[in-house]
Design a protein around this motif. Structure first.
Motif, PDB file in Angstrom:
ATOM      1  N   UNK A 216     -73.775 -43.416  62.124  1.00 47.92           N
ATOM      2  CA  UNK A 216     -72.806 -44.460  61.793  1.00 47.92           C
ATOM      3  C   UNK A 216     -73.377 -45.837  62.104  1.00 47.92           C
ATOM      4  N   UNK A 223     -76.905 -51.774  56.408  1.00 48.68           N
ATOM      5  CA  UNK A 223     -76.187 -52.609  55.439  1.00 48.68           C
ATOM      6  C   UNK A 223     -76.253 -54.079  55.821  1.00 48.68           C
ATOM      7  N   UNK A 224     -77.037 -54.404  56.827  1.00 49.48           N
ATOM      8  CA  UNK A 224     -77.240 -55.796  57.199  1.00 49.48           C
ATOM      9  C   UNK A 224     -76.326 -56.300  58.297  1.00 49.48           C
ATOM     10  N   UNK A 225     -75.471 -55.410  58.829  1.00 45.48           N
ATOM     11  CA  UNK A 225     -74.603 -55.869  59.925  1.00 45.48           C
ATOM     12  C   UNK A 225     -75.429 -55.995  61.194  1.00 45.48           C
ATOM     13  N   UNK A 229     -71.244 -56.805  64.812  1.00 45.93           N
ATOM     14  CA  UNK A 229     -70.402 -56.463  63.659  1.00 45.93           C
ATOM     15  C   UNK A 229     -70.304 -54.951  63.492  1.00 45.93           C
ATOM     16  N   UNK A 315     -56.921 -40.725  57.925  1.00 48.15           N
ATOM     17  CA  UNK A 315     -58.264 -40.544  57.376  1.00 48.15           C
ATOM     18  C   UNK A 315     -58.851 -39.165  57.700  1.00 48.15           C
TER      19      UNK A 315
ATOM     20  N   UNK B  82     -84.130 -59.443  61.062  1.00 49.73           N
ATOM     21  CA  UNK B  82     -84.145 -58.139  60.413  1.00 49.73           C
ATOM     22  C   UNK B  82     -82.857 -57.881  59.635  1.00 49.73           C
ATOM     23  N   UNK B  83     -81.750 -58.486  60.098  1.00 48.51           N
ATOM     24  CA  UNK B  83     -80.487 -58.274  59.378  1.00 48.51           C
ATOM     25  C   UNK B  83     -80.542 -58.850  57.970  1.00 48.51           C
ATOM     26  N   UNK B  86     -82.495 -56.450  55.901  1.00 53.11           N
ATOM     27  CA  UNK B  86     -81.726 -55.233  55.598  1.00 53.11           C
ATOM     28  C   UNK B  86     -80.679 -55.461  54.514  1.00 53.11           C
ATOM     29  N   UNK B  87     -80.241 -56.706  54.366  1.00 54.08           N
ATOM     30  CA  UNK B  87     -79.303 -56.984  53.282  1.00 54.08           C
ATOM     31  C   UNK B  87     -79.944 -56.678  51.931  1.00 54.08           C
ATOM     32  N   UNK B  99     -68.352 -44.260  56.473  1.00 52.12           N
ATOM     33  CA  UNK B  99     -67.475 -44.604  57.595  1.00 52.12           C
ATOM     34  C   UNK B  99     -66.166 -43.829  57.435  1.00 52.12           C
ATOM     35  N   UNK B 101     -63.348 -43.809  58.821  1.00 51.04           N
ATOM     36  CA  UNK B 101     -62.049 -44.457  58.991  1.00 51.04           C
ATOM     37  C   UNK B 101     -61.716 -45.370  57.820  1.00 51.04           C
ATOM     38  N   UNK B 110     -66.821 -53.123  52.808  1.00 55.32           N
ATOM     39  CA  UNK B 110     -66.942 -53.629  54.177  1.00 55.32           C
ATOM     40  C   UNK B 110     -68.080 -54.639  54.357  1.00 55.32           C
ATOM     41  N   UNK B 111     -69.282 -54.216  53.998  1.00 50.24           N
ATOM     42  CA  UNK B 111     -70.428 -55.084  54.272  1.00 50.24           C
ATOM     43  C   UNK B 111     -70.437 -56.358  53.426  1.00 50.24           C
ATOM     44  N   UNK B 114     -68.016 -58.593  55.345  1.00 56.31           N
ATOM     45  CA  UNK B 114     -68.338 -59.001  56.709  1.00 56.31           C
ATOM     46  C   UNK B 114     -69.707 -59.654  56.815  1.00 56.31           C
ATOM     47  N   UNK B 115     -70.644 -59.252  55.961  1.00 60.46           N
ATOM     48  CA  UNK B 115     -71.993 -59.804  56.067  1.00 60.46           C
ATOM     49  C   UNK B 115     -72.202 -60.935  55.060  1.00 60.46           C
ATOM     50  N   UNK B 117     -69.794 -62.399  53.489  1.00 59.50           N
ATOM     51  CA  UNK B 117     -68.619 -63.274  53.570  1.00 59.50           C
ATOM     52  C   UNK B 117     -67.915 -63.433  52.229  1.00 59.50           C
ATOM     53  N   UNK B 159     -72.113 -47.955  48.111  1.00 61.22           N
ATOM     54  CA  UNK B 159     -71.997 -48.822  49.284  1.00 61.22           C
ATOM     55  C   UNK B 159     -73.292 -49.613  49.491  1.00 61.22           C
ATOM     56  N   UNK B 160     -74.430 -48.930  49.343  1.00 55.47           N
ATOM     57  CA  UNK B 160     -75.710 -49.626  49.511  1.00 55.47           C
ATOM     58  C   UNK B 160     -75.906 -50.653  48.391  1.00 55.47           C
ATOM     59  N   UNK B 163     -74.503 -54.455  48.316  1.00 57.88           N
ATOM     60  CA  UNK B 163     -75.185 -55.596  48.934  1.00 57.88           C
ATOM     61  C   UNK B 163     -76.207 -56.194  47.958  1.00 57.88           C
TER      62      UNK B 163
END
Lengths: 316, 249
Positions: A216, A223-225, A229, A315, B82-83, B86-87, B99, B101, B110-111, B114-115, B117, B159-160, B163
């Motif tokens: 996880x 994903x760049x977080x 985050x 979930x 590195x972030x 990774x984007x 994920x 949940x 999500x990404x 949050x990443x 914006x 999901x990948x 980005x």
């Protein structure tokens, strides 16, 4: 789920046992020839005694006007004090009054001392819970951090707190830390409870985070977080859900542990109970009432958390 | 070299070494050049270091020596964020790692939110597009636990992609799937390759390698043994490769 055979029979047995226990309590109180005086208890929960309105100074009653519900007092030095709302006037026009004399009474209800104790317990527990969660969260994160200093510090904190009795900690917080930092009792009590509970919550949160599959974190990071985050949006929500049952247990413990702050003269539910016992001489009734009120608090908390758990299980 | 696209190297790994703290020597002087738009398939026996190598490309695995450049950015340089890298490098895992949940849609959104914006509205519209592209328009509001393995892996790919990466890394994306679901995931990967995405794929799917790859790389014992275009690769008389292919085919 498999249907239980003879469910009704088992339920009846349960009721029978409960009645037996109840009878046992009744019989043992009989053997003590204890006089139950339950009628003395309600006034300490909620009281309908009229409230007194007292004169704020020495002086005289200038006028009493029952039609407008208005009393005017005049002090010796010329100040005036006007009562605009009352139900029963005690002073009459022209009376001399001295500071603290009752001039009128007003009807209404107010909370009794046990209820105020309950409010105090609720307040202390709620504030301590918020801080305990914050302390627990950060200590839990520090405990699994790569930085050795953070790790050592958190382990030391957890071991010290878990290895000493809460009662002793409350004394240390009140008499030592409280004196050094000039804390009032409430703050000292809340701090002791928060620091104590925080150590347990830290361990719960650490275990929760470590139970989340490392994939996880990898997925979130890929994903760049950044680490924070990934923690906030991916790891902690899952860990929170997983740790909800043990957290609930810890919250309930916190409410019960809050009874120990009565030793530093905070009038919580337990101390209020003790005070009421000494004025009613009805210890059994008071302690049963106090126990019931604690049960109501902890019961509603577990109910709320169960609801929350159910909602989060969407979930699954 | 005469090949003009060679100038467009997007991944340059040079003498990459990986030694684990327990002394395990996972990568030995691995060098690989990958061009923009190229599909490279890495095969090899388990424990050969192919997954480790793939994971060094987005620094999920740090390296002990050597250099890796992604899009001319030195990954091991101190000042590299590195972030940010990774984007631009999407990754798909063997075990999906969705994920749990979040719904399929929530996973994809999500990404970007949050990443990058992006607004919820924009992220949602893009996520819906992507999920439709991988054939899951009707499963958007399902939680991962209510999706099959193949569906989960397709959500992971979406999901990948959300980005807008320049490179996609696939770490044995079909190994955890029931056989009947392998096809749907490979189809998505094929269409992605057809769209010009740079892809590095660790897999045991020889058919995919033969059909889609521009180049196939064989790794064994932490070494890059052999690399060739698919036609020549599978015809090769390289001893070690022949031994491995004999075992899997």
């Amino acid at each position: 789920m498999k249907k239980q055979k003879n469910l009704l029979l088992w339920k009846m047995l349960y009721v029978l046992i409960m009645i037996g226990i109840g009878y046992g309590v009744y019989a043992s109180s009989k053997s003590l020839s204890y006089n139950w005086r339950w009628e003395r208890i309600p006034q300490y929960l909620i009281s309908f005694q009229p409230t007194d309105i007292n004169a704020p100074f020495d002086g005289s009653v200038e006028s009493v006007n029952p039609k407008e519900h208005k009393i005017v007092l005049k002090s010796d030095s010329g100040q005036t004090f006007v009562v605009t709302k009352y139900d029963k006037a005690i002073a009459h026009t022209g009376d001399l009054v001295f500071e603290g004399d009752t001039v009128a009474t007003i009807k209404g209800w107010h909370l009794g001392s046990i209820s105020w104790g309950l409010v105090m317990t609720l307040k202390i527990s709620a504030v301590a819970l918020v801080f305990a969660m914050i302390i627990g969260l950060f200590t839990g994160l520090a405990r699994i951090s790569h930085n050795p200093v953070l790790r050592y510090l958190s382990v030391t904190y957890i071991e010290v707190v878990r290895g000493t009795p809460l009662l002793v900690q409350i004394f240390i917080f009140y008499f030592f830390i409280g004196t050094v930092l000039n804390l009032d009792r409430f703050t000292a009590g809340v701090a002791a409870l928060a620091v104590f509970t925080g150590a347990y919550i830290a361990e719960i949160i650490r275990a929760g985070i470590q139970s989340i599959h490392p994939g996880q974190m990898e997925a979130a990071r890929s994903l760049g977080m950044n680490y924070i985050k990934a923690m906030v949006y991916v790891i902690l929500p899952q860990a929170f859900k997983r740790t909800l049952p043990p957290l609930a247990g810890q919250f309930i413990n916190l409410i019960k542990d809050s009874s120990l702050v009565s030793v530093i003269s905070i009038t919580d539910l337990t101390k209020a109970g003790r005070e009421v016992v000494s004025s009613t001489f009805a210890p059994f009734e008071v302690w049963f009432t106090v126990a019931l009120l604690y049960l109501v608090l902890t019961g509603s908390l577990s109910w709320v958390i169960q609801k929350l758990e159910k909602r989060l299980s969407a979930s699954d | 070299m005469t090949n003009p696209i060679l100038k467009d190297s997007i991944i340059v790994a040079d003498s990459v070494e990986k030694i684990y703290p327990n002394g395990c020597h996972a990568l030995k002087k691995v060098s690989l050049n990958i061009q923009k738009g190229e599909v490279v398939v890495i095969i090899g026996p388990s424990g050969s270091g192919k997954s480790t190598f793939l994971r060094t490309l987005n620094q999920l695995e740090t390296i002990s020596d050597g250099t890796i450049h992604i899009d001319d950015i030195n990954l091991t340089h101190k000042e590299t964020n590195i972030n940010k890298v990774r984007e631009e490098v999407g990754m798909v895992f063997q075990s999906f790692n969705l994920f749990p949940h979040k719904t399929a849609l929530g996973n994809v959104m999500l990404s970007p939110m949050k990443v990058l914006k992006k607004s919820a509205k924009e992220a949602e519209a893009e996520a819906k597009d992507l999920l439709a592209k991988v054939g899951l328009a009707d499963r958007m509001n399902n939680y991962p636990s209510h999706l099959s393995g193949g569906q989960q892996q397709r959500v992971a790919i979406a999901r990948a992609l959300a980005m807008s990466p320049k490179i996609m890394l696939f770490d044995e994306p079909t190994s955890a799937l029931d056989p009947e679901m392998v096809g749907e995931v490979l189809d998505v990967m094929k269409s992605l390759a057809g769209g010009g995405m740079t892809m590095v794929v660790v897999t045991h799917e020889m058919g995919f390698a033969r059909e889609v790859a521009d180049r196939v790389v064989f790794m064994e014992n932490g070494e890059l043994v052999f690399e060739e275009t698919p036609d020549r690769f599978f015809e090769s008389d390289n001893q070690r490769l022949q031994r491995f292919l004999g075992q899997v085919l």
